[in-house]
Write a protein that holds these residues in place. Sequence first.
Motif, PDB file in Angstrom:
ATOM      1  N   LEU A 136      27.252  -3.814  15.542  1.00 29.88           N
ATOM      2  CA  LEU A 136      25.774  -3.148  15.695  1.00 29.88           C
ATOM      3  C   LEU A 136      24.809  -4.081  16.334  1.00 29.88           C
ATOM      4  CD1 LEU A 136      25.925  -1.947  11.968  1.00 29.88           C
ATOM      5  CD2 LEU A 136      26.102  -0.656  13.869  1.00 29.88           C
ATOM      6  N   PHE A 137      25.183  -5.260  16.485  1.00 30.91           N
ATOM      7  CA  PHE A 137      24.161  -6.281  17.269  1.00 30.91           C
ATOM      8  C   PHE A 137      24.259  -5.788  18.582  1.00 30.91           C
ATOM      9  CE2 PHE A 137      24.288  -8.251  13.062  1.00 30.91           C
ATOM     10  CZ  PHE A 137      23.114  -8.779  13.001  1.00 30.91           C
ATOM     11  N   VAL A 138      25.646  -5.664  19.027  1.00 31.75           N
ATOM     12  CA  VAL A 138      25.524  -5.093  20.535  1.00 31.75           C
ATOM     13  C   VAL A 138      24.616  -4.066  20.865  1.00 31.75           C
ATOM     14  CG1 VAL A 138      27.090  -4.610  22.359  1.00 31.75           C
ATOM     15  CG2 VAL A 138      27.675  -6.245  20.644  1.00 31.75           C
ATOM     16  N   LEU A 139      24.776  -2.991  19.915  1.00 32.75           N
ATOM     17  CA  LEU A 139      24.025  -1.855  20.078  1.00 32.75           C
ATOM     18  C   LEU A 139      22.581  -2.037  20.160  1.00 32.75           C
ATOM     19  CD1 LEU A 139      26.076   0.859  18.136  1.00 32.75           C
ATOM     20  CD2 LEU A 139      25.908   0.549  20.700  1.00 32.75           C
ATOM     21  N   LEU A 140      22.160  -2.954  19.268  1.00 33.88           N
ATOM     22  CA  LEU A 140      20.601  -3.376  18.900  1.00 33.88           C
ATOM     23  C   LEU A 140      20.186  -4.066  20.118  1.00 33.88           C
ATOM     24  CD1 LEU A 140      18.368  -3.477  17.135  1.00 33.88           C
ATOM     25  CD2 LEU A 140      19.174  -5.641  16.260  1.00 33.88           C
ATOM     26  N   ALA A 141      21.160  -4.809  20.820  1.00 31.86           N
ATOM     27  CA  ALA A 141      20.518  -5.808  22.217  1.00 31.86           C
ATOM     28  C   ALA A 141      20.451  -4.623  23.303  1.00 31.86           C
ATOM     29  CB  ALA A 141      21.565  -6.689  22.468  1.00 31.86           C
ATOM     30  N   SER A 142      20.938  -3.402  23.302  1.00 30.24           N
ATOM     31  CA  SER A 142      20.870  -2.547  24.317  1.00 30.24           C
ATOM     32  C   SER A 142      19.670  -1.526  24.072  1.00 30.24           C
ATOM     33  CB  SER A 142      22.279  -1.749  24.161  1.00 30.24           C
ATOM     34  OG  SER A 142      23.373  -2.615  24.498  1.00 30.24           O
ATOM     35  N   THR A 143      19.511  -1.185  22.614  1.00 31.24           N
ATOM     36  CA  THR A 143      18.166  -0.453  22.459  1.00 31.24           C
ATOM     37  C   THR A 143      16.905  -0.855  22.360  1.00 31.24           C
ATOM     38  OG1 THR A 143      18.738  -0.573  20.095  1.00 31.24           O
ATOM     39  CG2 THR A 143      19.970   1.164  21.196  1.00 31.24           C
ATOM     40  N   GLY A 144      16.825  -2.388  22.470  1.00 29.63           N
ATOM     41  CA  GLY A 144      15.503  -2.878  22.302  1.00 29.63           C
ATOM     42  C   GLY A 144      14.829  -2.897  21.194  1.00 29.63           C
ATOM     43  N   ASP A 145      13.427  -2.716  21.149  1.00 24.99           N
ATOM     44  CA  ASP A 145      12.479  -2.709  19.908  1.00 24.99           C
ATOM     45  C   ASP A 145      12.592  -1.373  19.312  1.00 24.99           C
ATOM     46  OD1 ASP A 145      10.802  -2.985  18.016  1.00 24.99           O
ATOM     47  OD2 ASP A 145       8.985  -3.225  19.305  1.00 24.99           O
ATOM     48  N   ASN A 146      13.802  -1.243  18.498  1.00 27.73           N
ATOM     49  CA  ASN A 146      14.186   0.028  17.729  1.00 27.73           C
ATOM     50  C   ASN A 146      14.194  -0.185  16.194  1.00 27.73           C
ATOM     51  OD1 ASN A 146      15.376   2.416  16.714  1.00 27.73           O
ATOM     52  ND2 ASN A 146      16.094   2.995  18.542  1.00 27.73           N
ATOM     53  N   LEU A 147      13.291   0.064  15.490  1.00 28.87           N
ATOM     54  CA  LEU A 147      13.261  -0.275  14.033  1.00 28.87           C
ATOM     55  C   LEU A 147      14.426   0.406  13.183  1.00 28.87           C
ATOM     56  CD1 LEU A 147      11.997  -1.955  11.938  1.00 28.87           C
ATOM     57  CD2 LEU A 147      10.322   0.025  11.736  1.00 28.87           C
ATOM     58  N   PRO A 148      14.662   1.732  13.512  1.00 32.43           N
ATOM     59  CA  PRO A 148      15.803   2.371  12.557  1.00 32.43           C
ATOM     60  C   PRO A 148      17.186   1.538  12.877  1.00 32.43           C
ATOM     61  CG  PRO A 148      14.198   3.858  13.608  1.00 32.43           C
ATOM     62  CD  PRO A 148      13.776   2.777  14.384  1.00 32.43           C
ATOM     63  N   MET A 149      17.115   1.153  14.342  1.00 33.69           N
ATOM     64  CA  MET A 149      18.592   0.400  14.768  1.00 33.69           C
ATOM     65  C   MET A 149      18.369  -0.952  14.066  1.00 33.69           C
ATOM     66  SD  MET A 149      21.491   0.834  16.294  1.00 33.69           S
ATOM     67  CE  MET A 149      22.516  -0.138  16.025  1.00 33.69           C
ATOM     68  N   LEU A 150      17.179  -1.409  13.961  1.00 34.24           N
ATOM     69  CA  LEU A 150      17.412  -2.916  13.184  1.00 34.24           C
ATOM     70  C   LEU A 150      17.706  -2.653  11.714  1.00 34.24           C
ATOM     71  CD1 LEU A 150      16.744  -5.674  13.251  1.00 34.24           C
ATOM     72  CD2 LEU A 150      14.069  -5.165  12.813  1.00 34.24           C
TER      73      LEU A 150
END
Length: 452
Positions: free
Chosen positions: A343-357
Amino acid sequence: MPTPSVHRSWSDALAIYLRAPVLTMLFLGFSAGLPFLLVFSTLTAWLRSDGVEVAAIGFFAWIGMLYSIKFFWAPVVDRLALPGLTRWFGQRRGWMLLAQALIALGLVGLALTDPVGHLAQVAIFSLLVAFGSATQDIAIDAFRIESAPDDMQAAMASTYIVGYRGGLIAAGAGALYVASAVSWEAAYLCMAALVLVGTLTVLIRPEPARLSLTSQLIHEPRVRAFLRATRGKPDWVRRLGAWVIGAIVCPFTDFFMRYRRQALWLLVFVAVFRISDLAMASMANPLYIDLGFSLDTIASVTNIFGIAMSILGGLLGGVLVARYGVGTMLVFGATATALTNLLFVLLASTGDNLPMLVVTIIGDNLSNGLASAVFIAFLSSLTSRAYTATQYALFSSLMTLPGKFLSGFGGLVVDFQGYASFFLVASALGVPAILLAIWIRRGSLLKGAVAQ
């Protein structure tokens, strides 16, 4: 050795949380979690707010090394009788009371010390708190293992985690609130008063049943051989030698005798089970900041919400172990820990995305809370009731050291490969734990092991 998988009804699995030994760990967990931040982040906030140089504050991080080397004095806690305290309260409760007294004394000392110009005194009192806290951890772990059978250990670990998180909240947000409203001195005096939570719990709950030290030593073949070989020697030499063999040598030989060739593989599993989540921990906050999340958002989502998710994961782990057994949940916990790092890989790829955080924090903390509760139960089942404090201290130290060591290289990997690659590598580090968990679940590692 781990108990076989037993399928209980959901009502029976949930009812385990109403047992007295399980509820006891809620309060002892609070007592264990309370001192931790008071010699780390809360203390550094106090020092910095009083104008202490950042370079000097950095050295206080070394205090944490006491928690990683507690196995050195665990044999003393396991076997040495304290004058008066052991006779009145028992081996485990006596050491817990002494440790809590050291913690309270250190916190009062910190409250009455002005950090400016007195950093040496602050360091001494901080070391006293950390030593008392690590010693209390040793005694609480032994008390927990000896207080209930293996099938209750996961539930006890779960309530311990809940209590521990509560202690962290009190020592973190609670202490900061009191410091802001009144003073840092008042904050640390309030924290010293909260040590009474653990003290009252120790006074109320009974000492777990265990053989006396003399009874344990006399049944050890190595102790008997030593006593035969030293006939004619002074009594104090024979007593000291018997104690050293029984307290230091026998806990290690006992483990290898019970598990024989499988012992080394079990130790490898202990070392790698949490390596995936510990290795990535150092780069989580830098990732949030570099992605552009505000400090308020990071605090709200990762701390308050994250702690709630880890508590829920711990409680869920206790119920699922009671329902499906330790072996099955070891595989599930190891797999969940490795997968949620993706999930951190996806977060690092999507940027400042609060729902993903939020999704990342939910997955990471749920899996870590669950896996921690399951693994504590597993380690408890490996521990001999004759050497609980020493063996569990060794296991818990081995559990964290490899991951903490690798975590130090996280910044180098991020510099060369980026955050996404780093968290992908961290996830891959969990594969050996999954494979060994499957092996343990099938009984291969424990085949032929001597039952405790």
